[in-house]
Design a protein around this motif. Structure first.
Motif, mmCIF file in Angstrom:
data_model
loop_
_atom_site.group_PDB
_atom_site.id
_atom_site.type_symbol
_atom_site.label_atom_id
_atom_site.label_comp_id
_atom_site.label_asym_id
_atom_site.label_seq_id
_atom_site.Cartn_x
_atom_site.Cartn_y
_atom_site.Cartn_z
ATOM 1 N N GLY A 160 0.774 -1.231 0.000
ATOM 2 C CA GLY A 160 0.000 0.000 0.000
ATOM 3 C C GLY A 160 0.811 1.289 0.000
ATOM 4 N N VAL A 161 2.100 1.214 -0.290
ATOM 5 C CA VAL A 161 2.938 2.416 -0.336
ATOM 6 C C VAL A 161 3.133 2.809 -1.798
ATOM 7 C CG1 VAL A 161 5.195 3.409 0.211
ATOM 8 C CG2 VAL A 161 4.116 1.808 1.811
ATOM 9 N N ASP A 162 2.704 4.024 -2.133
ATOM 10 C CA ASP A 162 2.810 4.529 -3.508
ATOM 11 C C ASP A 162 4.115 5.294 -3.669
ATOM 12 O OD1 ASP A 162 2.439 5.514 -6.067
ATOM 13 O OD2 ASP A 162 0.809 6.877 -5.510
ATOM 14 N N VAL A 163 4.989 4.818 -4.541
ATOM 15 C CA VAL A 163 6.280 5.463 -4.797
ATOM 16 C C VAL A 163 6.121 6.625 -5.768
ATOM 17 C CG1 VAL A 163 8.611 5.050 -5.680
ATOM 18 C CG2 VAL A 163 7.492 3.309 -4.303
ATOM 19 N N GLY A 164 5.045 6.651 -6.508
ATOM 20 C CA GLY A 164 4.834 7.702 -7.489
ATOM 21 C C GLY A 164 5.395 7.308 -8.848
ATOM 22 N N VAL A 165 5.459 8.259 -9.739
ATOM 23 C CA VAL A 165 5.938 8.015 -11.096
ATOM 24 C C VAL A 165 7.448 7.816 -11.066
ATOM 25 C CG1 VAL A 165 6.095 8.947 -13.440
ATOM 26 C CG2 VAL A 165 4.062 9.387 -12.052
ATOM 27 N N THR A 166 7.891 6.752 -11.693
ATOM 28 C CA THR A 166 9.317 6.424 -11.692
ATOM 29 C C THR A 166 9.935 6.448 -13.091
ATOM 30 O OG1 THR A 166 8.841 4.058 -11.847
ATOM 31 C CG2 THR A 166 9.084 4.978 -9.628
ATOM 32 N N ASP A 167 9.201 6.917 -14.066
ATOM 33 C CA ASP A 167 9.687 6.912 -15.448
ATOM 34 C C ASP A 167 10.882 7.833 -15.641
ATOM 35 O OD1 ASP A 167 7.762 5.118 -16.217
ATOM 36 O OD2 ASP A 167 6.408 6.631 -17.038
ATOM 37 N N LEU A 168 11.882 7.324 -16.324
ATOM 38 C CA LEU A 168 13.061 8.108 -16.687
ATOM 39 C C LEU A 168 12.663 9.344 -17.490
ATOM 40 C CD1 LEU A 168 16.153 8.509 -17.049
ATOM 41 C CD2 LEU A 168 16.005 6.953 -19.002
ATOM 42 N N LEU A 169 11.616 9.246 -18.257
ATOM 43 C CA LEU A 169 11.162 10.337 -19.114
ATOM 44 C C LEU A 169 11.073 11.662 -18.357
ATOM 45 C CD1 LEU A 169 10.092 11.261 -21.878
ATOM 46 C CD2 LEU A 169 7.803 10.592 -21.078
ATOM 47 N N LEU A 170 10.639 11.605 -17.110
ATOM 48 C CA LEU A 170 10.487 12.837 -16.326
ATOM 49 C C LEU A 170 11.821 13.477 -15.982
ATOM 50 C CD1 LEU A 170 7.563 11.776 -13.987
ATOM 51 C CD2 LEU A 170 7.473 13.038 -16.135
ATOM 52 N N SER A 171 12.918 12.727 -16.082
ATOM 53 C CA SER A 171 14.250 13.259 -15.795
ATOM 54 C C SER A 171 14.960 13.785 -17.020
ATOM 55 C CB SER A 171 15.117 12.157 -15.150
ATOM 56 O OG SER A 171 14.588 11.771 -13.913
ATOM 57 N N ILE A 172 14.395 13.520 -18.184
ATOM 58 C CA ILE A 172 15.013 13.979 -19.428
ATOM 59 C C ILE A 172 14.606 15.430 -19.651
ATOM 60 C CG2 ILE A 172 15.139 13.647 -21.929
ATOM 61 C CD1 ILE A 172 14.486 10.666 -21.400
#
Length: 177
Positions: A160-172
């Motif tokens: 039940g712990v949400d890490v959130g969005v982990t996509d590399l795309l957001l770091s580009i």
């Protein structure tokens, strides 16, 4: 290639910070609970990622270039097994992770294109000698981190712990057009 590894090191650092912040809401018993993962628990998997980084960055530290950025890693003890528990409590593991991420980020700033196209010679944990492309081995290290962080993200999601969005795309970064 260098800019790619700098991006991946920054992404790695950011995702590890997010992962540890997310995991910090759980008790140590929840973090240590065997959840059927390859390294059993969240703590086991987080320790394994650090073990892998330690082993590989120590090998890069032994490279003829003598990377100054890896002095911290050079002074760490060598892990004895891939499933070794380097830290049995969360706080010290989080602190060690942060130091390793800083060393990795500094290392990717220090490497050159020439290093990346060169050879890394090393001995594996069984003492066998290998010589492989430096850049491709570095890509393996990045892939290893991402692979096991994905496992931890799954384990956290299951409780039940949400890490959130982990996509590399957001770091580009956005390109200027």
């Amino acid at each position: 290639m260098k800019s790619n590894f700098e991006l991946m090191a920054a992404y790695n650092q950011s995702m590890n910070q997010r992962l540890f912040e997310s995991a910090s809401v759980l008790s140590l018993s929840e973090l240590e609970k065997d959840r059927g993962a390859f390294f059993r628990s969240i703590m086991g998997t987080l320790n394994h990622i650090l073990v892998g980084d330690t082993i590989w960055l120590k090998r890069f530290a032994d490279h003829k270039t003598g990377f100054n950025s890896l002095e911290y890693v050079r002074n760490l003890p060598s892990p004895n097994a891939l499933d070794e528990t380097l830290y049995s409590t969360f706080g010290p593991l989080q602190e060690a992770r942060s130091k390793m991420d800083n060393a990795f980020l500094n290392f990717t700033s220090e490497i050159t294109e020439s290093d990346l196209s060169g050879i890394l010679e090393y001995k594996n944990t069984k003492g066998l000698h290998f010589a492989k492309n430096f850049g491709q081995i570095l890509q393996h290290v990045v892939n290893h981190q991402t692979h096991h962080r994905g496992q931890v993200t799954t384990l956290l999601t299951q409780v039940g712990v949400d890490v959130g969005v982990t996509d590399l795309l957001l770091s580009i970064p956005d390109a200027k057009v």
